[in-house]
Design a protein around this motif. Structure first.
Motif, PDB file in Angstrom:
ATOM      1  N   GLY A 141       0.831  -1.129   0.037  1.00  0.00           N
ATOM      2  CA  GLY A 141      -0.014   0.018   0.007  1.00  0.00           C
ATOM      3  C   GLY A 141       0.886   1.318   0.148  1.00  0.00           C
ATOM      4  O   GLY A 141       0.479   2.361  -0.821  1.00  0.00           O
ATOM      5  N   ALA A 142       1.884   0.922   0.692  1.00  0.00           N
ATOM      6  CA  ALA A 142       2.905   2.552   0.875  1.00  0.00           C
ATOM      7  C   ALA A 142       3.696   2.461  -0.555  1.00  0.00           C
ATOM      8  O   ALA A 142       4.357   3.557  -0.597  1.00  0.00           O
ATOM      9  N   GLY A 143       3.776   1.610  -1.071  1.00  0.00           N
ATOM     10  CA  GLY A 143       4.868   1.435  -2.386  1.00  0.00           C
ATOM     11  C   GLY A 143       6.423   1.328  -2.237  1.00  0.00           C
ATOM     12  O   GLY A 143       6.994   1.638  -2.902  1.00  0.00           O
ATOM     13  N   ARG A 144       6.585   0.782  -0.825  1.00  0.00           N
ATOM     14  CA  ARG A 144       7.886   0.622  -0.909  1.00  0.00           C
ATOM     15  C   ARG A 144       7.965  -0.521   0.414  1.00  0.00           C
ATOM     16  O   ARG A 144       7.253  -0.349   1.467  1.00  0.00           O
ATOM     17  N   GLY A 145       9.238  -0.944   0.427  1.00  0.00           N
ATOM     18  CA  GLY A 145       9.427  -1.874   1.511  1.00  0.00           C
ATOM     19  C   GLY A 145      10.586  -2.969   1.016  1.00  0.00           C
ATOM     20  O   GLY A 145      10.688  -3.311   0.061  1.00  0.00           O
ATOM     21  N   ALA A 146      11.299  -3.535   2.143  1.00  0.00           N
ATOM     22  CA  ALA A 146      12.105  -4.662   1.899  1.00  0.00           C
ATOM     23  C   ALA A 146      12.016  -5.851   3.060  1.00  0.00           C
ATOM     24  O   ALA A 146      11.944  -5.330   4.058  1.00  0.00           O
ATOM     25  N   VAL A 147      11.914  -7.139   2.310  1.00  0.00           N
ATOM     26  CA  VAL A 147      11.765  -8.079   3.291  1.00  0.00           C
ATOM     27  C   VAL A 147      12.951  -8.962   2.854  1.00  0.00           C
ATOM     28  O   VAL A 147      13.419  -9.225   1.915  1.00  0.00           O
ATOM     29  N   VAL A 148      13.540  -9.471   4.135  1.00  0.00           N
ATOM     30  CA  VAL A 148      14.593 -10.834   4.049  1.00  0.00           C
ATOM     31  C   VAL A 148      14.279 -11.963   4.652  1.00  0.00           C
ATOM     32  O   VAL A 148      13.653 -11.703   5.852  1.00  0.00           O
ATOM     33  N   HIS A 149      14.311 -12.920   4.102  1.00  0.00           N
ATOM     34  CA  HIS A 149      13.991 -14.134   4.836  1.00  0.00           C
ATOM     35  C   HIS A 149      15.407 -14.957   4.923  1.00  0.00           C
ATOM     36  O   HIS A 149      16.065 -15.158   4.069  1.00  0.00           O
ATOM     37  N   VAL A 150      15.705 -15.374   6.228  1.00  0.00           N
ATOM     38  CA  VAL A 150      16.683 -16.227   6.250  1.00  0.00           C
ATOM     39  C   VAL A 150      16.528 -17.546   6.332  1.00  0.00           C
ATOM     40  O   VAL A 150      15.633 -18.182   6.994  1.00  0.00           O
ATOM     41  N   ALA A 151      17.214 -18.230   5.263  1.00  0.00           N
ATOM     42  CA  ALA A 151      17.171 -19.614   4.956  1.00  0.00           C
ATOM     43  C   ALA A 151      18.154 -20.505   5.430  1.00  0.00           C
ATOM     44  O   ALA A 151      18.859 -20.098   6.396  1.00  0.00           O
ATOM     45  N   SER A 152      19.018 -21.178   4.467  1.00  0.00           N
ATOM     46  CA  SER A 152      20.245 -22.006   4.904  1.00  0.00           C
ATOM     47  C   SER A 152      20.658 -22.787   3.736  1.00  0.00           C
ATOM     48  O   SER A 152      19.634 -23.047   2.750  1.00  0.00           O
ATOM     49  N   ILE A 153      22.000 -23.007   3.718  1.00  0.00           N
ATOM     50  CA  ILE A 153      22.429 -23.853   2.453  1.00  0.00           C
ATOM     51  C   ILE A 153      21.989 -24.946   2.508  1.00  0.00           C
ATOM     52  O   ILE A 153      22.021 -25.851   1.538  1.00  0.00           O
ATOM     53  N   GLN A 154      21.331 -25.410   3.748  1.00  0.00           N
ATOM     54  CA  GLN A 154      20.818 -26.837   3.742  1.00  0.00           C
ATOM     55  C   GLN A 154      19.723 -26.966   2.912  1.00  0.00           C
ATOM     56  O   GLN A 154      19.266 -28.155   2.483  1.00  0.00           O
ATOM     57  N   ARG A 155      19.011 -25.916   2.317  1.00  0.00           N
ATOM     58  CA  ARG A 155      17.994 -26.196   1.494  1.00  0.00           C
ATOM     59  C   ARG A 155      18.528 -26.677  -0.126  1.00  0.00           C
ATOM     60  O   ARG A 155      17.983 -27.531  -0.693  1.00  0.00           O
ATOM     61  N   ARG A 156      19.886 -26.701  -0.325  1.00  0.00           N
ATOM     62  CA  ARG A 156      20.683 -27.223  -1.258  1.00  0.00           C
ATOM     63  C   ARG A 156      21.325 -28.294  -0.945  1.00  0.00           C
ATOM     64  O   ARG A 156      21.800 -29.228  -1.816  1.00  0.00           O
ATOM     65  N   GLN A 157      21.722 -28.719   0.098  1.00  0.00           N
ATOM     66  CA  GLN A 157      22.780 -29.192   0.880  1.00  0.00           C
ATOM     67  C   GLN A 157      22.307 -30.158   2.113  1.00  0.00           C
ATOM     68  O   GLN A 157      22.991 -29.685   3.167  1.00  0.00           O
ATOM     69  N   PRO A 158      21.147 -30.651   2.072  1.00  0.00           N
ATOM     70  CA  PRO A 158      20.630 -31.077   3.261  1.00  0.00           C
ATOM     71  C   PRO A 158      21.214 -32.267   3.872  1.00  0.00           C
ATOM     72  O   PRO A 158      21.959 -32.943   3.360  1.00  0.00           O
ATOM     73  N   LEU A 159      21.303 -32.190   5.245  1.00  0.00           N
ATOM     74  CA  LEU A 159      21.974 -33.086   6.134  1.00  0.00           C
ATOM     75  C   LEU A 159      20.818 -33.937   6.601  1.00  0.00           C
ATOM     76  O   LEU A 159      20.006 -33.559   7.191  1.00  0.00           O
TER      77      LEU A 159
END
Ligand SMILES: NC(=O)c1ccc[n+]([C@@H]2O[C@H](COP(=O)([O-])OP(=O)(O)OC[C@H]3O[C@@H](n4cnc5c(N)ncnc54)[C@H](OP(=O)(O)O)[C@@H]3O)[C@@H](O)[C@H]2O)c1
Length: 275
Positions: A141-159
Motif C-alpha cells: 500500500g505504501a509502495g515501498r518495503g524490503a523483506v529478507v528471509h533467512v534460509a540456509s544452505i541446507q535447502r541445497r545441501q540437506p544433512l
C-alpha cells in the motif's frame, strides 16, 4: 562503510546511494540472540527504528530498540507481533525474518514424526508466511518495503542425520520467497533470501558444546567435526553473526534497490557447486 558512487558515460553528477537507514521502521524476528540480535544491532546502527521479537527479551535493550515477546510458531503469536508492529511503529519499511532452527532428533527420515515435521514447518516456513501475510500488504500500500528471509544452505545441501525437516522447510521458504518477490515487486517491495552456512551463533555454540561434552572432546575438535559434516569450509571458519547482519543491512538498504527475488549465500565457500 562509505557511500557508493555511480557514473555513466555522459558524466552526470555522481549519484550517491547512502547505506543509512535513518528513520526506517524495521521488525526483526529471532532477535533475542545470535544472528537476529546482530541484525537488529546493525540496522539500529544505520539509523533504523527496530522492533525485535523472540520468546525471551535480551536483558538490556538499547535506545531505539523495542522488543515484543511472542512465540512465532503459533498463529496467535504472529498476530500479536503484527499488531504490536502496527501499534508501536505505525507501519513497516523493513521486515527481516531471522527466526529459524531445528529441534528434531537424530536418526534420519524414519525418526521424524508428524509433530517434528509440523514444528520444523511452523518455525522455518509458516512463521514467515504468516508474518508476511499480515505485514507485507501495508508495504504494498505504501509502495515501498524490503523483506529478507533467512534460509540456509541446507535447502541445497540437506544433512539427513537430524535436520532433514529443517532443510525441506528452508527449501520451501526459498521457493515461496521467489514467488512473493515476483508478486510484490511491481509495488516497490523487494524480497530477498539470505542463505547462511555455519554461523558461530548462540545456537551453533550450543551444538558445539553438546558435541564436546557428549563425546569428551575439546570445543575445537567439536567445531572441526561440525565443519567436516558440511564437507569443510574453504575459508576455514564459520561466519560471524555480524557478517550475516552486514549482508542483511545491504539487502534492506538503497544500495540494493535493483535486487529482488534472489538468494544470497554466505557460507565461506561451503557449497561446492555453482547455483
Ligand atoms: N547457526 C547456523 O549455523 C545457521 C546456519 C544456517 C542457517 N541458519 C539460520 O539463521 C537463522 C538464525 O540462526 P541462529 O543460529 O543465529 O539462531 P539462534 O542463535 O538459535 O537464535 C534463535 C532466535 O530465535 C528465537 N526463537 C526460537 N524459537 C522461537 C519461537 N518459537 N518463537 C519466537 N522466537 C523464537 C530465539 O529466542 P527464544 O528461544 O528466546 O525464543 C532466538 O532469539 C535461523 O533462521 C537459522 O535457521 C543458522
Amino acid at each position: 562503510m562509505g557511500a557508493m558512487h555511480t557514473t555513466d558515460d555522459a558524466s552526470p553528477p555522481p549519484v550517491t546511494i547512502s547505506d543509512r537507514l535513518d528513520g526506517r521502521r524495521a521488525l526483526v524476528t529471532g532477535a533475542g540472540r545470535g544472528t537476529g540480535a546482530a541484525v537488529a544491532a546493525r540496522l539500529r546502527e544505520a539509523g533504523a527504528i527496530v522492533l525485535g521479537t523472540a520468546r525471551t527479551a535480551p536483558p538490556v535493550l538499547p535506545d531505539r530498540h523495542d522488543f515484543v515477546v511472542a512465540d512465532l510458531t503459533s498463529p496467535d503469536g504472529v498476530a500479536r507481533v503484527a499488531e504490536q508492529a502496527a501499534e508501536r511503529l505505525g507501519g513497516l519499511d523493513i521486515l527481516v525474518n531471522t527466526l529459524g532452527g531445528s529441534r528434531s532428533p537424530s536418526g534420519g527420515f524414519a525418526a521424524l514424526t508428524d509433530e517434528h515435521w509440523a514444528h520444523e514447518l511452523d518455525l522455518n516456513l509458516l512463521a514467515a508466511v504468516r508474518l508476511d501475510r499480515a505485514l507485507v500488504p501495508g508495504m504494498v500500500g505504501a509502495g515501498r518495503g524490503a523483506v529478507v528471509h533467512v534460509a540456509s544452505i541446507q535447502r541445497r545441501q540437506p544433512l539427513h542425520a537430524a535436520t532433514l525437516g529443517y532443510a525441506a522447510a528452508k527449501a520451501a521458504l526459498t521457493t515461496y520467497s521467489k514467488g512473493l518477490a515476483n508478486e510484490v515487486g511491481p509495488y516497490g517491495v523487494r524480497v530477498n533470501v539470505v542463505s547462511p552456512g555455519f554461523i558461530r551463533s548462540s545456537g551453533a555454540d550450543g551444538l558445539v558444546e553438546r558435541l564436546s561434552t557428549g563425546q569428551g572432546i575439546t570445543r575445537e575438535e567439536a567445531l572441526g567435526q561440525v565443519m567436516d559434516s558440511l564437507g569443510g569450509i574453504p575459508l576455514g571458519r564459520p561466519s560471524e553473526p555480524a557478517e550475516v547482519a552486514e549482508l542483511v543491512a545491504f539487502l534492506v538498504g538503497d544500495r540494493s534497490a535493483a535486487i529482488t527475488g534472489a538468494e544470497h549465500t554466505i557460507d565461506g565457500g561451503t557449497v561446492p557447486t555453482v547455483g
